[in-house]
Design a protein around this motif. Structure first.
Motif, short mmCIF file in Angstrom:
data_model
loop_
_atom_site.label_atom_id
_atom_site.label_comp_id
_atom_site.label_asym_id
_atom_site.label_seq_id
_atom_site.Cartn_x
_atom_site.Cartn_y
_atom_site.Cartn_z
N HIS A 291 -38.74 -19.26 -16.83
CA HIS A 291 -37.57 -20.14 -17.03
C HIS A 291 -37.63 -21.38 -16.14
O HIS A 291 -37.51 -22.51 -16.62
CB HIS A 291 -36.28 -19.37 -16.80
CG HIS A 291 -36.00 -18.32 -17.82
ND1 HIS A 291 -35.48 -18.60 -19.06
CD2 HIS A 291 -36.21 -16.99 -17.80
CE1 HIS A 291 -35.36 -17.49 -19.76
NE2 HIS A 291 -35.80 -16.48 -19.02
N HIS A 292 -37.76 -21.17 -14.83
CA HIS A 292 -37.75 -22.33 -13.93
C HIS A 292 -38.97 -23.21 -14.18
O HIS A 292 -38.89 -24.44 -14.12
CB HIS A 292 -37.70 -21.87 -12.47
CG HIS A 292 -37.29 -22.93 -11.50
ND1 HIS A 292 -37.34 -22.75 -10.15
CD2 HIS A 292 -36.85 -24.22 -11.69
CE1 HIS A 292 -36.92 -23.86 -9.54
NE2 HIS A 292 -36.63 -24.77 -10.45
N ALA A 293 -40.10 -22.58 -14.47
CA ALA A 293 -41.31 -23.36 -14.78
C ALA A 293 -41.10 -24.23 -16.01
O ALA A 293 -41.56 -25.38 -16.06
CB ALA A 293 -42.50 -22.42 -14.98
N ALA A 294 -40.39 -23.70 -17.00
CA ALA A 294 -40.15 -24.47 -18.23
C ALA A 294 -39.21 -25.64 -17.96
O ALA A 294 -39.45 -26.76 -18.45
CB ALA A 294 -39.57 -23.57 -19.31
N TYR A 295 -38.15 -25.42 -17.18
CA TYR A 295 -37.25 -26.54 -16.85
C TYR A 295 -38.04 -27.63 -16.13
O TYR A 295 -37.84 -28.82 -16.37
CB TYR A 295 -36.09 -26.08 -15.95
CG TYR A 295 -35.12 -25.13 -16.61
CD1 TYR A 295 -34.46 -25.48 -17.79
CD2 TYR A 295 -34.83 -23.88 -16.05
CE1 TYR A 295 -33.56 -24.61 -18.38
CE2 TYR A 295 -33.93 -23.00 -16.65
CZ TYR A 295 -33.30 -23.37 -17.81
OH TYR A 295 -32.41 -22.51 -18.40
N THR A 296 -38.92 -27.21 -15.23
CA THR A 296 -39.68 -28.18 -14.44
C THR A 296 -40.61 -29.00 -15.32
O THR A 296 -40.64 -30.24 -15.23
CB THR A 296 -40.48 -27.44 -13.34
OG1 THR A 296 -39.60 -26.62 -12.59
CG2 THR A 296 -41.18 -28.43 -12.42
N SER A 297 -41.35 -28.34 -16.18
CA SER A 297 -42.32 -29.10 -17.00
C SER A 297 -41.60 -29.95 -18.05
O SER A 297 -42.02 -31.08 -18.34
CB SER A 297 -43.36 -28.18 -17.63
OG SER A 297 -42.84 -27.50 -18.72
N LYS A 298 -40.49 -29.45 -18.58
CA LYS A 298 -39.74 -30.25 -19.57
C LYS A 298 -39.05 -31.45 -18.92
O LYS A 298 -38.89 -32.50 -19.55
CB LYS A 298 -38.72 -29.37 -20.30
CG LYS A 298 -39.37 -28.42 -21.30
CD LYS A 298 -38.35 -27.53 -21.97
CE LYS A 298 -39.02 -26.53 -22.91
NZ LYS A 298 -38.06 -25.53 -23.44
N LEU A 299 -38.64 -31.29 -17.66
CA LEU A 299 -38.08 -32.45 -16.93
C LEU A 299 -39.17 -33.51 -16.75
O LEU A 299 -38.92 -34.70 -16.97
CB LEU A 299 -37.54 -32.00 -15.57
CG LEU A 299 -37.07 -33.13 -14.64
CD1 LEU A 299 -35.92 -33.93 -15.28
CD2 LEU A 299 -36.65 -32.57 -13.28
N ASN A 300 -40.36 -33.08 -16.36
CA ASN A 300 -41.45 -34.04 -16.20
C ASN A 300 -41.75 -34.74 -17.53
O ASN A 300 -41.95 -35.96 -17.56
CB ASN A 300 -42.70 -33.33 -15.67
CG ASN A 300 -42.58 -33.02 -14.19
OD1 ASN A 300 -42.01 -33.80 -13.43
ND2 ASN A 300 -43.10 -31.88 -13.77
N ASP A 301 -41.75 -33.98 -18.62
CA ASP A 301 -41.98 -34.59 -19.94
C ASP A 301 -40.90 -35.62 -20.27
O ASP A 301 -41.18 -36.66 -20.87
CB ASP A 301 -41.99 -33.51 -21.04
CG ASP A 301 -43.22 -32.62 -20.97
OD1 ASP A 301 -44.18 -32.98 -20.25
OD2 ASP A 301 -43.21 -31.55 -21.61
N ALA A 302 -39.66 -35.28 -19.89
CA ALA A 302 -38.52 -36.15 -20.28
C ALA A 302 -38.52 -37.48 -19.53
O ALA A 302 -38.01 -38.47 -20.05
CB ALA A 302 -37.21 -35.40 -20.03
N VAL A 303 -39.05 -37.50 -18.32
CA VAL A 303 -39.02 -38.76 -17.55
C VAL A 303 -40.34 -39.54 -17.62
O VAL A 303 -40.37 -40.73 -17.31
CB VAL A 303 -38.64 -38.54 -16.06
CG1 VAL A 303 -37.28 -37.86 -15.94
CG2 VAL A 303 -39.70 -37.75 -15.32
N LYS A 304 -41.39 -38.86 -18.06
CA LYS A 304 -42.72 -39.49 -18.07
C LYS A 304 -42.73 -40.75 -18.93
O LYS A 304 -42.28 -40.74 -20.08
CB LYS A 304 -43.75 -38.48 -18.61
CG LYS A 304 -45.17 -38.89 -18.35
CD LYS A 304 -46.14 -37.78 -18.77
CE LYS A 304 -47.57 -38.20 -18.49
NZ LYS A 304 -48.54 -37.20 -18.97
N GLY A 305 -43.22 -41.82 -18.35
CA GLY A 305 -43.34 -43.07 -19.10
C GLY A 305 -42.03 -43.81 -19.29
O GLY A 305 -41.99 -44.82 -20.00
N THR A 306 -40.94 -43.32 -18.67
CA THR A 306 -39.66 -44.02 -18.76
C THR A 306 -39.36 -44.66 -17.40
O THR A 306 -40.05 -44.41 -16.42
CB THR A 306 -38.50 -43.06 -19.12
OG1 THR A 306 -38.15 -42.30 -17.95
CG2 THR A 306 -38.89 -42.11 -20.24
#
Ligand code: FE2
Length: 199
Positions: A31-46
């Motif tokens: 769970h925590h790993a998924a929140y972390t990687s999805k957060l990185n995906d969400a901000v990447k390149g923005t």
């Protein structure tokens, strides 16, 4: 610099029998790993890339749902792992104890308010002990929201939080959320809560 899943300061089985090892392992490594990687995906390149998690949360209403949900999930679980420990003090002490007594009249009143907020949060969410200046309040938030977010009804600095998503307790406690809340008092790291209270 991307967000990283923190290592725990104790083993997955260290909070037994109050929180079981299997729950801890899935909760952290999935769970925590998924929140972390999805957060990185969400901000990447923005233009949000490089901002701290606190900066993202303070202005979260301006960001996507992915930043709100995964940014909250990242921050909330970081706090949750740190405010628990095996063999911690059984009660708050010192300045934190004085502040709890000042805001709630007694530790028992505070515990009742916190447990009630956790038990009555409908669906998934969190209950919090929140610092507002010199005083303390109890609140709860839905989903992965928290008191640092500009969208929160009760704003301030969270110094203690309990995850009441079913993923936090269902394997051991099934539908008995109040039993998990009762067990949570046995694993609180009051030294860490006091540190966060001092700021
Ligand atoms: Fe969780």
């Amino acid at each position: 610099m991307s967000f990283e899943l923190p290592k725990l300061n104790y083993a997955y089985d260290a909070l037994e029998p109050y929180i079981d090892a299997r729950t801890m392992e899935i909760h952290h490594s999935k769970h925590h790993a998924a929140y972390t990687s999805k957060l990185n995906d969400a901000v990447k390149g923005t233009d949000l890339e490089g901002k701290t998690i606190e900066e993202l949360l303070a202005n979260v209403s301006a960001h996507s749902g992915a930043v709100r949900n995964n940014g909250g999930g990242f921050y909330n679980h970081n706090l949750y792992w740190e405010i628990m420990t095996p063999g911690g003090a059984s009660q708050p002490e010192g300045d934190l104890l004085n502040a709890i007594n000042g805001s709630f009249e007694s530790v028992e009143n505070f515990k009742d308010a916190f447990a009630n907020a956790a038990a009555t949060r409908f669906g998934s969410g969190w209950a919090w002990l929140v610092k507002q200046g010199d005083s303390l309040v109890v609140s709860s938030t839905p989903n992965q929201d928290n008191p640092l977010m500009d969208v929160a009804d009760v704003k301030g600095t969270p110094i203690l939080g309990i995850d009441v998503w079913e993923h936090a307790y269902y394997l051991k406690y099934q539908n008995k959320r109040p039993d998990y809340i009762e067990a949570f008092w046995k694993v609180i790291n009051w030294d860490e809560v006091a540190k966060r209270f001092k700021g």
